[in-house]
Design an enzyme around this catalytic site. Structure first.
Site, short mmCIF file in Angstrom:
data_model
loop_
_atom_site.label_atom_id
_atom_site.label_comp_id
_atom_site.label_asym_id
_atom_site.label_seq_id
_atom_site.Cartn_x
_atom_site.Cartn_y
_atom_site.Cartn_z
CB SER A 14 -0.37 -5.05 -11.23
OG SER A 14 0.48 -4.35 -11.40
CE1 TYR A 80 7.45 -10.67 -13.60
CE2 TYR A 80 7.45 -10.64 -15.90
CZ TYR A 80 7.31 -10.17 -15.26
OH TYR A 80 7.03 -7.98 -15.12
CG HIS A 94 9.07 -4.86 -16.40
ND1 HIS A 94 9.70 -4.25 -15.32
CD2 HIS A 94 8.65 -5.75 -16.31
CE1 HIS A 94 8.87 -4.10 -14.49
NE2 HIS A 94 8.21 -5.32 -14.54
N GLY A 95 9.84 -2.39 -18.27
CA GLY A 95 9.82 -0.97 -18.21
C GLY A 95 11.58 -1.24 -17.09
CG ASP A 96 14.18 2.12 -17.90
OD1 ASP A 96 13.46 2.45 -17.04
OD2 ASP A 96 15.58 2.57 -18.27
CD GLN A 103 9.01 -4.30 -9.95
OE1 GLN A 103 8.99 -4.81 -10.64
NE2 GLN A 103 8.34 -2.85 -9.43
CB THR A 127 6.01 5.69 -19.67
OG1 THR A 127 6.17 4.49 -20.50
CG2 THR A 127 5.33 7.63 -19.91
CG ASP A 209 -1.52 0.61 27.04
OD1 ASP A 209 -2.89 1.83 26.30
OD2 ASP A 209 -1.31 -0.13 26.70
C1 SPV Z 1 -1.74 -2.65 21.98
O1 SPV Z 1 -0.34 -3.31 21.35
O2 SPV Z 1 -1.37 -1.82 22.29
C2 SPV Z 1 -2.16 -3.42 22.80
C3 SPV Z 1 -1.28 -5.54 22.59
O3 SPV Z 1 -3.11 -3.85 23.14
S1 SPV Z 1 -0.23 -5.76 23.87
O4 SPV Z 1 -0.25 -4.53 24.18
O5 SPV Z 1 -0.25 -7.12 24.14
O6 SPV Z 1 -1.70 -5.55 25.53
MG MG Z 2 -3.79 -2.16 23.55
#
Ligand code: SPV
Ligand code: MG
Length: 434
Positions: A14, A80, A94-96, A103, A127, A209
């Site tokens: 990858s 795979y 593959h590496g070990d 995985q 390595t 909030d």
């Molecule tokens: C937050 O995560 O602060 C969001 C999403 O605004 S919610 O809490 O659902 O409003």
């Molecule tokens: Mg929010």
């Protein structure tokens, strides 16, 4: 030894850079037979390890240029199974380093599958040199650079049927988002992006909030997360504030390498949406909010950064018509995505919005935050045209009760012995950070 050249050996990579560790595998493989290299597709890289900094075609070329490699194929999945069925090599090398962790199931499946044609797994010591570590560090650090990180959300939207983001609010939660990998049905998977939630960023600071945690403090959180991660960041921008402030803030976020900001169409003192109509919340006018979006878009300096408009009509019980009218208007004003929110457990109104919106708009990404309607799977959302699913608060909500229980137990027992079985070991915590 005559038939040595008829035998085939398969190795999957990858990587964006071929270092001595890879050359070790390649040289060893040549002792067994004709080497077929599988290059992981871009989507498989994202699920398996990290975002490739080279497109799959360039990674294919990189291996084609090696004389030691006789054929290069693309491995579409982290498993795979399909590619081995097609190639049926005598050996896989593959590496070990894949015997433990997620995985290990992939490894076990390879061993089982090889048995069907008497194939064999060759493992060589991984390595661990200074040089290999340096190459790996450089690749990781490059991914974290603003110009690479910023556009990654748009790139993931092209690659992934559903972009999955998890809430982070610190370096530590950032590391969880960055490093958590799971195996399911023989395939690996991980989160694509991080959501810096206003709710959780505020909660981590013991604050409500209500846009009380100011942008400088929010940017400090972004910075803490960026220091230790490479995945793209979607910032919860609350209402976006005053237009005059928003135009500065989007440029700051863009410069830092944030990929998107989501702003909600509310005005005045913002309250968390999950209160719904239990508290007074005012929705902005379509005109004002469109103005905010278009001013924000005008302030940007790249096409990478996304301004996503969040519609609160269903939260505030203004109806589906209002939600759709707003969605079309916000897209017209330049929004790069639409987030539709609901606090109902039943996803009906979310599906109805998505289905209606998709009738006339098939391209603008739709974002959902299934905190209340959490029974819906990512695949079901994708069927309704959703592109980004944000798990907005689950890390905070899981950590809080665990910490509270520990504190209570210590107080009750007058010692810490009783809680120890539920805790991360000291060895794990001191070695968590490299
Ligand atoms: C937050 O995560 O602060 C969001 C999403 O605004 S919610 O809490 O659902 O409003
Ligand atoms: Mg929010």
């Amino acid at each position: 030894m005559n038939n040595k050249n008829e035998k085939t050996i398969y190795a999957s990579f990858s990587t964006d850079v071929i270092h001595e560790g890879h050359m070790n595998i390649i040289n060893e493989a040549n002792k067994y037979g004709r080497l077929i290299v599988g290059v992981l597709s871009d989507e498989a890289c994202v699920k398996f390890d990290r975002f490739p900094s080279l497109h799959v075609d360039d990674r294919v070329k990189m291996f084609e240029e090696l004389a030691e490699v006789s054929e290069v194929v693309i491995q579409e999945e982290t498993s795979y199974t399909d590619i081995l069925n097609t190639i049926q090599p005598n050996y896989v090398i593959h590496g070990d380093n894949w015997a433990k962790g997620p995985q290990s199931v992939i490894r076990q499946n390879v061993i089982e599958q090889l048995k069907s044609w008497d194939g064999q797994l060759i493992e060589i010591p991984y390595t661990r040199s200074e040089n290999v570590k340096k190459v790996d560090d450089i690749a990781r650090e490059k991914l974290a650079m603003p110009e690479y990180r910023r556009k990654r959300l748009r790139q993931l939207l092209e690659l992934r049927p559903t972009v999955k983001a998890i809430e982070v609010h610190s370096g530590l939660t950032g590391l969880i988002a960055e490093k958590t990998v799971v195996e399911r049905d023989g395939e690996l998977d991980q989160f694509d992006a991080m959501w810096i939630s206003s709710l959780c960023d505020s909660t981590a600071k013991g604050k409500p909030d209500i846009e009380l945690v100011d942008m400088s403090s929010r940017l400090d959180t972004v910075n803490d997360v960026m220091e230790v991660t490479t995945k793209p960041i979607i910032l919860d921008g609350d209402t976006g504030g005053l237009v005059e402030h928003f135009v500065y803030n989007v440029r700051t976020l863009e410069r830092m390498g944030v990929s998107a900001v989501i702003i909600e169409d509310k005005t005045g003192l913002k309250k968390n949406s999950l209160f719904g109509t239990e508290v007074k919340q005012t929705q902005d006018s379509i005109e004002n909010f469109c103005h905010k979006i278009s001013e924000g878009k005008n302030a940007l300096r790249t096409d990478d950064f996304m301004i996503i408009a969040r519609i609160e009509s269903l939260i505030l019980e203004q109806g589906m018509e209002d939600a759709l009218e707003r969605a079309y208007a916000y897209v017209e004003a330049g929004a790069d995505g639409i987030m539709i929110h609901s606090r109902k457990e039943d996803p009906g109104e979310i599906f109805e919005f998505c289905d209606s919106f998709r009738k006339t708009n098939q391209t603008t990404p739709i974002v959902v935050v299934p905190t209340s309607f959490n029974s819906v799977t990512e695949a079901e959302f994708a069927e309704h045209g959703v592109n980004i699913v944000i798990y907005a608060n689950q890390l905070t909500r899981s950590a809080f009760p665990a910490m509270q229980e520990t504190a209570t137990k210590i107080l009750e027992c007058h010692r810490a012995k009783e809680v120890d079985d539920n805790l991360m070991s000291i060895k794990d915590i001191i070695t968590l950070i490299d």
